[in-house]
Motif scaffolding. Structure first.
Motif, PDB file in Angstrom:
ATOM      1  N   HIS A 121       0.831  -1.361   0.270  1.00  0.00           N
ATOM      2  CA  HIS A 121       0.025  -0.103   0.001  1.00  0.00           C
ATOM      3  C   HIS A 121       0.858   1.261  -0.124  1.00  0.00           C
ATOM      4  O   HIS A 121       0.592   2.240  -0.615  1.00  0.00           O
ATOM      5  N   HIS A 129      -5.022   4.061  -6.457  1.00  0.00           N
ATOM      6  CA  HIS A 129      -5.839   5.228  -5.805  1.00  0.00           C
ATOM      7  C   HIS A 129      -6.214   6.282  -7.082  1.00  0.00           C
ATOM      8  O   HIS A 129      -5.350   6.352  -7.955  1.00  0.00           O
ATOM      9  N   HIS A 138      -8.082  -2.482  -4.825  1.00  0.00           N
ATOM     10  CA  HIS A 138      -8.394  -3.012  -3.407  1.00  0.00           C
ATOM     11  C   HIS A 138      -9.168  -4.299  -3.152  1.00  0.00           C
ATOM     12  O   HIS A 138      -8.912  -5.065  -2.028  1.00  0.00           O
ATOM     13  N   PHE A 291      -8.034  -0.812   8.679  1.00  0.00           N
ATOM     14  CA  PHE A 291      -7.975  -0.691   6.984  1.00  0.00           C
ATOM     15  C   PHE A 291      -8.760  -1.595   6.432  1.00  0.00           C
ATOM     16  O   PHE A 291      -9.472  -1.312   5.545  1.00  0.00           O
ATOM     17  N   HIS A 295     -12.014  -0.913   4.119  1.00  0.00           N
ATOM     18  CA  HIS A 295     -11.928  -1.262   2.908  1.00  0.00           C
ATOM     19  C   HIS A 295     -12.968  -2.633   2.215  1.00  0.00           C
ATOM     20  O   HIS A 295     -13.474  -2.706   1.277  1.00  0.00           O
TER      21      HIS A 295
HETATM   22 CU   LIG Z   1      -6.026   2.278  -0.342  1.00  0.00          CU
END
Ligand SMILES: [Cu+2]
Length: 411
Positions: A121, A129, A138, A291, A295
């Motif tokens: 990441h 992104h 993702h 996280f 996500h």
């Molecule tokens: Cu990300």
């Protein structure tokens, strides 16, 4: 029997004995807690103080989604396709399920496997992104991680990633958080996590020091979160509704990567532990295991949006079956763009160059270096090279999982 009106709809409520709520003569699935002080339904957000309030919220949710009719066919994929892994709401997990997930994450952490996801990441930046590949990148990232969790031990083969519905406060009837817990991944502010490792020794959660694309991360202990309220929702449901309403993927993608996604990151903690990084802090974001849950919810919302697109398409094309290619059209809802190249916009000025096109291979699984071109940005050996294109990851069923709730209305 009480009868009330709301936005031109007739609501009948029978609350003596069994709870029965009918909107325009259609019964909706609703339930109250034992004391009958709180009421809930899959068709509207949160819990409500009275059946009337709940019924009005159902009508409001329908209206917000421009689906004023009641969509009552709550077909869960899990019933049709039992072979798929089913991802569930973290607030709904039993203590034993929650502990098993936590312990599997700790196992990956102590074996050193977790940290490569922090680094992926950290090197991704715009490769995953600020453009349409945000969603498939993702999605692949989470599924690879989930597979590793399942491979930690024989007992863990059926573990799935839970999602965190941050449009809900996720509190119990005593207003105590079901998700921010000392016996899970901690509370707010600075969080020190320890557990007993495979060798019987106490282990501590450490953010590894490494040089990411644009920032040096210093090794340190624990997770840094903001001092957010433990009993409040992070993002209002209307923020999600506004984005889910957008029928063009290019608009949806931009809108959804914004407030519905980054809004939760910002409340959770800028950079999740890195004070020097940019807002969102790619380099350290994955250090916080929440996280993954955050996500997972984004992935669920993408799947939900795709389902809304499918329902819309079927309504517009009666007597036809939904074409396989339509998912790609839903990915780029502009039929005139036959090449399915990444859209150029202020939001994604370099999307084309940053490999966001529908048929580009996703880094790092293609065994290439990231756009930083540093040798430490190649995480996959040439022998393990996999060409994974957004085009092949549009349908989450193809990856072998689904969600317990993809209901077109309510979250
Ligand atoms: Cu990300």
């Amino acid at each position: 029997m009480d009868t009330i009106g709301h936005r031109g709809n007739r609501i009948d409520i029978e609350s003596d004995g069994n709870l029965d709520i009918r909107i325009n003569d259609v019964s909706i699935e609703a339930e109250g807690n034992e004391e009958r002080t709180r009421f809930a339904t899959p068709m509207a957000f949160g819990e409500f103080d009275s059946p009337g309030e709940l019924a009005r919220a159902v009508v409001d949710t329908q209206t917000a989604l421009e689906e004023p009719h009641l969509e009552l066919d709550d077909v869960t994929d899990s019933e049709e396709l039992p072979r798929l892994d089913v991802r569930r709401n973290v607030a709904d997990l039993a203590a034993e399920e929650r502990n098993r997930f936590r312990d599997a994450v700790f196992l990956l952490k102590e074996r050193g496997e977790y940290d490569k996801y922090i680094k992926f990441h950290g090197f991704t930046t715009n490769l995953g992104h600020s453009g349409p590949a945000f969603y498939p990148w993702h999605r692949v990232f989470l599924r690879k991680f989930e597979r590793e969790l399942q491979a930690t031990s024989l007992e863990n083969v059926d573990i799935t990633l839970p999602y965190w519905d941050y449009t809900s406060a996720n509190v119990d009837e005593h207003d105590v958080s079901k998700i921010w817990r000392e016996d899970f991944f901690g509370l707010n502010g600075y969080v020190r996590l320890t557990w007993i490792g495979e060798d019987g020794e106490e282990k501590t959660w450490i953010l590894p020091g490494y040089r990411a694309t644009d920032v040096d991360v210093e090794e340190r202990e624990g997770i840094r979160r903001n001092e957010f309220s433990l009993t409040s929702r992070f993002v209002a449901p209307t923020v999600f509704n506004d984005a889910l309403r957008l029928r063009d993927f290019r608009l949806f993608a931009r809108e959804f990567e914004g407030r519905p996604h980054s809004g939760a990151h910002v409340v959770l903690g800028v950079g999740n532990g890195n004070d020097q990084g940019p807002p969102g802090g790619f380099a350290t974001a994955v250090n916080d295991p929440f996280f993954l849950l955050l996500h997972c919810n984004i992935d669920r919302m993408w799947a939900k949006w795709q389902q809304l697109m499918r329902d819309k398409w079927l309504a517009d094309n009666p007597d036809m079956s939904y074409p396989v290619t339509q998912l790609a059209e839903d990915y780029y809802w502009d039929k005139s763009d036959r090449a399915h190249t990444a859209p150029h916009s202020i939001h994604a000025p370099r999307a084309k160059e940053d490999r966001h096109n529908l048929t580009d291979a996703l880094w790092p699984w293609d065994a290439s270096r990231s756009h930083s071109d540093r040798s430490d940005s190649q995480f996959v050996d040439a022998a393990d090279r996999e060409i994974i294109r957004p085009l092949d990851r549009l349908n989450h069923h193809d990856l072998g999982y689904t969600y317990d709730n993809l209901n077109p209305t309510g979250f």
